[in-house]
Design a protein around this motif. Structure first.
Motif, PDB file in Angstrom:
ATOM      1  N   ILE A 190      26.960  38.073  27.775  1.00 59.08           N
ATOM      2  CA  ILE A 190      28.406  38.258  27.973  1.00 59.08           C
ATOM      3  C   ILE A 190      29.028  37.163  28.139  1.00 59.08           C
ATOM      4  O   ILE A 190      28.676  36.012  28.878  1.00 59.08           O
ATOM      5  N   SER A 191      30.135  36.890  27.542  1.00 58.76           N
ATOM      6  CA  SER A 191      31.203  35.842  27.988  1.00 58.76           C
ATOM      7  C   SER A 191      32.468  36.705  28.401  1.00 58.76           C
ATOM      8  O   SER A 191      32.984  37.676  27.698  1.00 58.76           O
ATOM      9  N   PHE A 192      32.914  36.371  29.765  1.00 59.76           N
ATOM     10  CA  PHE A 192      34.023  37.238  30.292  1.00 59.76           C
ATOM     11  C   PHE A 192      34.789  36.063  30.967  1.00 59.76           C
ATOM     12  O   PHE A 192      34.503  35.175  31.807  1.00 59.76           O
ATOM     13  N   ALA A 199      47.581  37.903  32.288  1.00 57.46           N
ATOM     14  CA  ALA A 199      47.238  39.160  32.195  1.00 57.46           C
ATOM     15  C   ALA A 199      46.429  39.868  30.987  1.00 57.46           C
ATOM     16  O   ALA A 199      46.432  40.567  30.494  1.00 57.46           O
ATOM     17  N   THR A 200      45.220  38.663  30.826  1.00 62.91           N
ATOM     18  CA  THR A 200      44.296  38.950  29.693  1.00 62.91           C
ATOM     19  C   THR A 200      42.853  38.861  30.373  1.00 62.91           C
ATOM     20  O   THR A 200      42.394  38.283  31.150  1.00 62.91           O
ATOM     21  N   ILE A 201      42.066  39.824  29.869  1.00 62.80           N
ATOM     22  CA  ILE A 201      40.787  39.676  29.959  1.00 62.80           C
ATOM     23  C   ILE A 201      40.061  39.809  28.617  1.00 62.80           C
ATOM     24  O   ILE A 201      40.103  40.842  27.752  1.00 62.80           O
ATOM     25  N   GLN A 202      39.230  38.706  28.436  1.00 62.31           N
ATOM     26  CA  GLN A 202      38.639  38.291  27.253  1.00 62.31           C
ATOM     27  C   GLN A 202      37.105  38.628  27.286  1.00 62.31           C
ATOM     28  O   GLN A 202      36.656  38.020  28.145  1.00 62.31           O
ATOM     29  N   ILE A 203      36.564  39.480  26.753  1.00 60.89           N
ATOM     30  CA  ILE A 203      35.111  39.994  26.741  1.00 60.89           C
ATOM     31  C   ILE A 203      34.466  39.755  25.417  1.00 60.89           C
ATOM     32  O   ILE A 203      34.798  40.348  24.412  1.00 60.89           O
ATOM     33  N   SER A 204      33.211  39.134  25.203  1.00 58.28           N
ATOM     34  CA  SER A 204      32.618  38.967  24.109  1.00 58.28           C
ATOM     35  C   SER A 204      31.094  39.327  24.354  1.00 58.28           C
ATOM     36  O   SER A 204      30.478  38.780  25.400  1.00 58.28           O
ATOM     37  N   ILE A 205      30.413  40.319  23.688  1.00 60.44           N
ATOM     38  CA  ILE A 205      29.122  40.725  24.034  1.00 60.44           C
ATOM     39  C   ILE A 205      28.193  40.476  22.801  1.00 60.44           C
ATOM     40  O   ILE A 205      28.733  40.431  21.703  1.00 60.44           O
ATOM     41  N   GLN A 206      26.909  40.299  23.170  1.00 59.10           N
ATOM     42  CA  GLN A 206      26.024  39.976  22.036  1.00 59.10           C
ATOM     43  C   GLN A 206      25.236  41.250  21.583  1.00 59.10           C
ATOM     44  O   GLN A 206      24.644  41.035  20.454  1.00 59.10           O
ATOM     45  N   ASP A 207      25.194  42.216  22.450  1.00 57.72           N
ATOM     46  CA  ASP A 207      24.356  43.318  21.974  1.00 57.72           C
ATOM     47  C   ASP A 207      25.116  44.415  22.531  1.00 57.72           C
ATOM     48  O   ASP A 207      25.941  44.426  23.521  1.00 57.72           O
ATOM     49  N   GLU A 210      22.608  49.296  27.233  1.00 56.48           N
ATOM     50  CA  GLU A 210      23.292  49.841  28.504  1.00 56.48           C
ATOM     51  C   GLU A 210      23.735  48.715  29.269  1.00 56.48           C
ATOM     52  O   GLU A 210      24.641  48.941  30.308  1.00 56.48           O
ATOM     53  N   ASP A 211      22.582  47.958  29.715  1.00 54.01           N
ATOM     54  CA  ASP A 211      22.682  46.882  30.730  1.00 54.01           C
ATOM     55  C   ASP A 211      23.712  46.088  30.463  1.00 54.01           C
ATOM     56  O   ASP A 211      24.678  45.627  31.309  1.00 54.01           O
ATOM     57  N   THR A 212      24.187  45.648  29.093  1.00 49.08           N
ATOM     58  CA  THR A 212      25.278  44.809  28.911  1.00 49.08           C
ATOM     59  C   THR A 212      26.707  45.383  29.292  1.00 49.08           C
ATOM     60  O   THR A 212      27.473  44.943  29.958  1.00 49.08           O
ATOM     61  N   TYR A 213      26.831  46.705  28.919  1.00 42.57           N
ATOM     62  CA  TYR A 213      28.012  47.492  29.254  1.00 42.57           C
ATOM     63  C   TYR A 213      28.084  47.629  30.806  1.00 42.57           C
ATOM     64  O   TYR A 213      29.293  47.866  31.259  1.00 42.57           O
ATOM     65  N   ARG A 214      26.982  47.712  31.636  1.00 41.25           N
ATOM     66  CA  ARG A 214      27.198  47.866  32.715  1.00 41.25           C
ATOM     67  C   ARG A 214      27.788  46.739  33.615  1.00 41.25           C
ATOM     68  O   ARG A 214      28.534  46.751  34.547  1.00 41.25           O
ATOM     69  N   LYS A 215      27.275  45.502  33.252  1.00 39.76           N
ATOM     70  CA  LYS A 215      27.681  44.282  33.564  1.00 39.76           C
ATOM     71  C   LYS A 215      29.258  44.121  33.098  1.00 39.76           C
ATOM     72  O   LYS A 215      29.987  43.584  34.069  1.00 39.76           O
ATOM     73  N   VAL A 216      29.526  44.582  32.187  1.00 47.01           N
ATOM     74  CA  VAL A 216      31.202  44.202  31.637  1.00 47.01           C
ATOM     75  C   VAL A 216      31.936  45.095  32.375  1.00 47.01           C
ATOM     76  O   VAL A 216      32.832  44.748  33.046  1.00 47.01           O
ATOM     77  N   LEU A 217      31.399  46.338  32.708  1.00 43.75           N
ATOM     78  CA  LEU A 217      32.373  47.404  33.687  1.00 43.75           C
ATOM     79  C   LEU A 217      32.394  46.917  34.984  1.00 43.75           C
ATOM     80  O   LEU A 217      33.459  47.234  35.542  1.00 43.75           O
ATOM     81  N   THR A 218      31.211  46.442  35.459  1.00 47.46           N
ATOM     82  CA  THR A 218      31.245  45.964  36.657  1.00 47.46           C
ATOM     83  C   THR A 218      32.121  44.832  37.100  1.00 47.46           C
ATOM     84  O   THR A 218      32.742  44.636  38.185  1.00 47.46           O
ATOM     85  N   LEU A 219      32.021  43.924  36.025  1.00 47.38           N
ATOM     86  CA  LEU A 219      32.929  42.837  36.266  1.00 47.38           C
ATOM     87  C   LEU A 219      34.652  43.114  36.086  1.00 47.38           C
ATOM     88  O   LEU A 219      35.392  42.702  36.961  1.00 47.38           O
ATOM     89  N   ILE A 220      34.800  44.075  35.412  1.00 44.15           N
ATOM     90  CA  ILE A 220      36.342  44.482  35.228  1.00 44.15           C
ATOM     91  C   ILE A 220      36.652  45.202  36.465  1.00 44.15           C
ATOM     92  O   ILE A 220      37.836  44.914  37.083  1.00 44.15           O
ATOM     93  N   ASN A 221      35.675  46.120  36.953  1.00 42.51           N
ATOM     94  CA  ASN A 221      36.280  46.761  37.993  1.00 42.51           C
ATOM     95  C   ASN A 221      36.292  45.803  39.177  1.00 42.51           C
ATOM     96  O   ASN A 221      37.051  46.014  40.167  1.00 42.51           O
ATOM     97  N   THR A 222      35.629  44.879  39.328  1.00 44.29           N
ATOM     98  CA  THR A 222      35.519  44.001  40.521  1.00 44.29           C
ATOM     99  C   THR A 222      36.908  43.499  40.359  1.00 44.29           C
ATOM    100  O   THR A 222      37.492  42.863  41.394  1.00 44.29           O
ATOM    101  N   LEU A 223      37.483  42.722  39.209  1.00 43.92           N
ATOM    102  CA  LEU A 223      38.712  42.216  38.925  1.00 43.92           C
ATOM    103  C   LEU A 223      39.634  43.052  39.719  1.00 43.92           C
ATOM    104  O   LEU A 223      40.666  42.546  40.237  1.00 43.92           O
TER     105      LEU A 223
END
Length: 450
Positions: A190-192, A199-207, A210-223
């Motif tokens: 992930i790059s986050f 007011a931008t959230i830039q996210i790039s994923i490599q795969d 499920e684990d990758t999307y869990r990380k992404v959603l957790t980062l967004i929710n923390t924000l």
């Protein structure tokens, strides 16, 4: 005879008391009255309008970026940004006009004379004054209504034209008011990067695991547990991205993210956490054309709603919050919803709530077959008989009297019938093959109560 106020509004003669208010604000010992206009209150009972406190603060406190920001952050926590931004803005504008001869007042705005070029090197005082204007602009972005970004952009342009380097810093790195660990993350998956000024959230994923999307959603929710703007954009890229398969929806990072993440049921609680944090009326996704108003949470709600009927209540909640005067993008969701679930005692409530969540849900001939069977005509008739009970439940309708409710109910029901069956002159064609029982039910559905 002027109304006698139960709070103070004048500086003259109240300087000692105002010093106490400023000290109380800085030391978290001030309160806000619940009665309008919500004056500030000391523990000893004195009440003062916060606009006067701000005027006195500017009059007596030497200008310092750190001191001023610390004070107004205390005020924001105490009574929210909207309670004081007007007074703060006026004071800063007065100082800027006084400090910079090239700046004039143009109505309620600031304007720089066109002949002004090559801004001079700023003194410390001038730079801190403009940095405070940037601080106010950030407040409009993060805490004010979505349209206040226009005001923020005006302030940034003024500061930049006058030579303040803070604007470029904000564009590159954000305000710096959020911890870096929640605005920046990178690993092999992930790059986050989040910027609370843009007011931008830039996210790039490599795969697409499920684990990758869990990380992404957790980062967004923390924000969104912090002071990130409520109108924002998610730019999302990665392999094997899906969309919702709904014709008419704009292609965007938000749709790709939630249409792909929803396939992992273990991630649904994180998706629900996200939509509950961002589902706010009059806020918008900013990377979608402003003519296609789209409330944050839209694609997450749609993804869950098409995944499983257990999210019907989530759809209804969304429909009740959405700004029906300006948003209609969810009209494209109606047919896929019917194709997925058909009409039954539960899905009909979602369908009808959807028709009431925009100025008018357009008629499609494809809707009619879902409301042609005896069973579904009876469900529709039951909905007509209980329409106000099911669909007029918001607190904002409490002030409407019974006659107005009846009139509104009649109007709304006509729109429902139009959405399903089209214009009245189309009824004969729609019902030409129906039996007597269906025709009798249809007559009850289309006749006016009054």
């Amino acid at each position: 005879m002027p109304r006698e106020l139960d709070y103070l509004v004048k500086i003259e003669g109240n300087e000692t008391l105002l010093d106490r208010f400023i000290d109380a604000i800085n030391n978290d010992k001030c309160k806000v009255a619940t009665d309008y206009p919500n004056p500030y209150v000391l523990d000893t009972g004195e009440r003062f309008l916060n606009s006067t406190i701000i005027d006195y603060f500017f009059k007596t406190t030497p200008l310092s970026e750190d001191t001023y920001i610390a004070f107004f952050e205390k005020m924001r926590i105490l009574s929210e940004f909207r309670s004081y931004y007007y007074t703060l803005g006026n004071q800063l504008k007065k100082l800027i006009i006084k400090t910079f001869p090239s700046v004039k007042e143009n109505g309620s705005r600031l304007a720089i004379e066109p002949s002004t070029t090559n801004p001079p090197t700023l003194s410390l005082y001038e730079d801190e004054l403009l940095r405070l204007l940037c601080y106010l602009a950030i407040g409009h972005i993060k805490y004010d209504a979505s349209y206040a970004t226009i005001t923020a952009d005006e302030y940034f342009k003024i500061a930049e034209k006058l030579g303040c380097k803070r604007v470029q810093e904000l564009r590159e790195y954000g305000s710096g008011m959020l911890p870096k660990e929640i605005t920046y993350y990178q690993d092999s998956q992930i790059s986050f990067v989040a910027n609370d000024v843009l007011a931008t959230i830039q996210i790039s994923i490599q795969d697409d695991s499920e684990d990758t999307y869990r990380k992404v959603l957790t980062l967004i929710n923390t924000l969104f547990k912090h002071d990130f703007p409520k109108s924002f954009a998610i730019e999302f890229t990665g392999p094997n991205l899906k969309d919702l398969g709904i014709e008419g929806l704009p292609k965007c990072g938000q749709q790709y993210l939630f249409a792909t993440a929803v396939q992992y049921e273990s991630l649904h609680p994180l998706i629900v956490e996200y939509l509950n944090a961002v589902m706010i009326k009059w806020e918008w996704y900013t990377n979608i054309d402003e003519e296609i108003c789209t409330m944050p949470s839209t694609f997450a709600v749609m993804a869950l709603g098409l995944h499983d009927r257990s999210y019907f209540d989530t759809l209804i909640k969304y429909y009740r919050i959405v700004d029906e005067e300006h948003q209609s993008i969810h009209e494209y969701y109606t047919l896929p919803f019917l194709e997925k679930y058909g009409i039954d005692v539960d899905s009909i409530k979602v369908f009808l709530q959807g028709t009431q969540s925009m100025q008018e849900q357009p008629h499609l001939a494809a809707y009619t077959p879902y409301f042609s069977s005896i069973e579904n005509l009876k469900l529709l008739l039951d909905s007509k008989e209980h329409f106000a009970e099911y669909y007029f439940t918001d607190d904002e309708d409490d002030y409407i009297d019974d006659d107005e409710i009846a009139e509104l109910e009649e109007y709304c029901w006509e729109s429902v019938i139009y959405t399903i069956y089209g214009a009245e002159d189309n009824y004969v064609t729609v019902t030409k093959d129906w039996d007597a029982e269906a025709l009798a039910l249809f007559k009850q559905l289309t006749e006016k109560k009054n």
